[in-house]
Write a protein that holds these residues in place. Sequence first.
Motif, short mmCIF file in Angstrom:
data_model
loop_
_atom_site.label_atom_id
_atom_site.label_comp_id
_atom_site.label_asym_id
_atom_site.label_seq_id
_atom_site.Cartn_x
_atom_site.Cartn_y
_atom_site.Cartn_z
N ASP A 46 18.86 44.08 55.90
CA ASP A 46 19.88 45.00 56.39
C ASP A 46 20.63 44.49 57.63
O ASP A 46 21.39 45.25 58.24
CB ASP A 46 19.26 46.37 56.70
CG ASP A 46 18.79 47.07 55.43
OD1 ASP A 46 19.31 46.76 54.34
OD2 ASP A 46 17.88 47.92 55.53
N VAL A 47 20.43 43.25 58.01
CA VAL A 47 21.14 42.67 59.16
C VAL A 47 22.45 42.07 58.64
O VAL A 47 22.45 41.00 58.00
CB VAL A 47 20.28 41.63 59.89
CG1 VAL A 47 21.07 40.97 61.01
CG2 VAL A 47 19.03 42.29 60.45
N ALA A 48 23.54 42.75 58.93
CA ALA A 48 24.84 42.36 58.38
C ALA A 48 25.25 40.94 58.77
O ALA A 48 25.75 40.18 57.93
CB ALA A 48 25.91 43.37 58.83
N GLN A 49 25.05 40.58 60.03
CA GLN A 49 25.49 39.28 60.51
C GLN A 49 24.85 38.13 59.72
O GLN A 49 25.48 37.10 59.49
CB GLN A 49 25.20 39.13 62.00
CG GLN A 49 25.80 37.86 62.59
CD GLN A 49 25.51 37.76 64.07
OE1 GLN A 49 24.36 37.86 64.50
NE2 GLN A 49 26.55 37.56 64.85
N THR A 52 26.86 37.61 56.63
CA THR A 52 28.15 37.00 56.95
C THR A 52 27.99 35.49 57.11
O THR A 52 28.74 34.71 56.51
CB THR A 52 28.75 37.61 58.24
OG1 THR A 52 28.89 39.01 58.07
CG2 THR A 52 30.10 36.99 58.55
N ALA A 75 27.56 42.30 53.76
CA ALA A 75 27.55 42.58 55.21
C ALA A 75 28.40 43.80 55.51
O ALA A 75 28.00 44.66 56.32
CB ALA A 75 28.07 41.36 55.97
N SER A 77 29.06 46.30 53.55
CA SER A 77 28.40 47.52 53.07
C SER A 77 27.30 47.96 54.05
O SER A 77 27.02 49.15 54.17
CB SER A 77 27.81 47.32 51.67
OG SER A 77 26.67 46.49 51.71
N LEU A 78 26.72 47.00 54.76
CA LEU A 78 25.69 47.33 55.74
C LEU A 78 26.27 47.82 57.06
O LEU A 78 25.67 48.63 57.74
CB LEU A 78 24.81 46.09 56.00
CG LEU A 78 24.00 45.61 54.81
CD1 LEU A 78 23.41 44.24 55.08
CD2 LEU A 78 22.90 46.62 54.49
N ASP A 79 27.43 47.29 57.41
CA ASP A 79 28.09 47.68 58.67
C ASP A 79 29.61 47.67 58.47
O ASP A 79 30.26 46.67 58.72
CB ASP A 79 27.69 46.72 59.79
CG ASP A 79 28.19 47.17 61.15
OD1 ASP A 79 28.93 48.18 61.23
OD2 ASP A 79 27.84 46.50 62.15
N PRO A 80 30.16 48.79 58.01
CA PRO A 80 31.59 48.85 57.68
C PRO A 80 32.53 48.60 58.86
O PRO A 80 33.70 48.29 58.66
CB PRO A 80 31.79 50.27 57.15
CG PRO A 80 30.44 50.78 56.83
CD PRO A 80 29.47 50.03 57.69
N ASP A 81 32.03 48.70 60.07
CA ASP A 81 32.87 48.49 61.25
C ASP A 81 32.53 47.20 61.99
O ASP A 81 32.84 47.06 63.17
CB ASP A 81 32.76 49.68 62.21
CG ASP A 81 33.41 50.93 61.62
OD1 ASP A 81 34.35 50.81 60.83
OD2 ASP A 81 32.96 52.04 61.98
N ASP A 82 31.94 46.25 61.32
CA ASP A 82 31.60 44.96 61.92
C ASP A 82 32.89 44.14 62.05
O ASP A 82 33.46 43.69 61.05
CB ASP A 82 30.57 44.24 61.07
CG ASP A 82 30.10 42.92 61.67
OD1 ASP A 82 30.92 42.19 62.25
OD2 ASP A 82 28.90 42.63 61.54
#
Length: 144
Positions: A46-49, A52, A75, A77-82
């Motif tokens: 679940d770590v978006a980075q 990426t 990534a 989907s895990l953090d839409p505002d990354d």
Amino acid sequence: IVGDNAVLKAGLAYICFQYVNLGLKQDDTLAIAATYAEQAILLDPDVAQAHTVAGLAELYAKGHLQKCVRYCKTALSLDPDDWDVHFWLSYVYGAFAGKMAPALFHARKLASLDPENPTSLLMEAWIQRINDRTNGFSRAARRS
């Protein structure tokens, strides 16, 4: 920090990738970035980075555009505002895939996430320019 940490591994992956991206280190640095990203995903998917960087390593090391986009979409989907994943998706769609609509979508999301960041403001203009849309370039550049 004691023991393995997915966020730390993802951060190390991103640092190694940026060394390559900026032309500071080449050699095995991209492979090291990919390894750190894989380790991070195994520790915590679940770590978006981590996703990426795994995608960017696929693109830069192997030329796998579709795998890069899939990792980056995971990534997102895990953090839409990354901010970083929106940056890279706008760049990948615009520079590598030549897909204007998704490139512009992500570029505009950058500007909404961080309107004071010059990169956020200029990404849309850059995408317009590399796709020879000079009228859109002029409008986007004036907004920045």
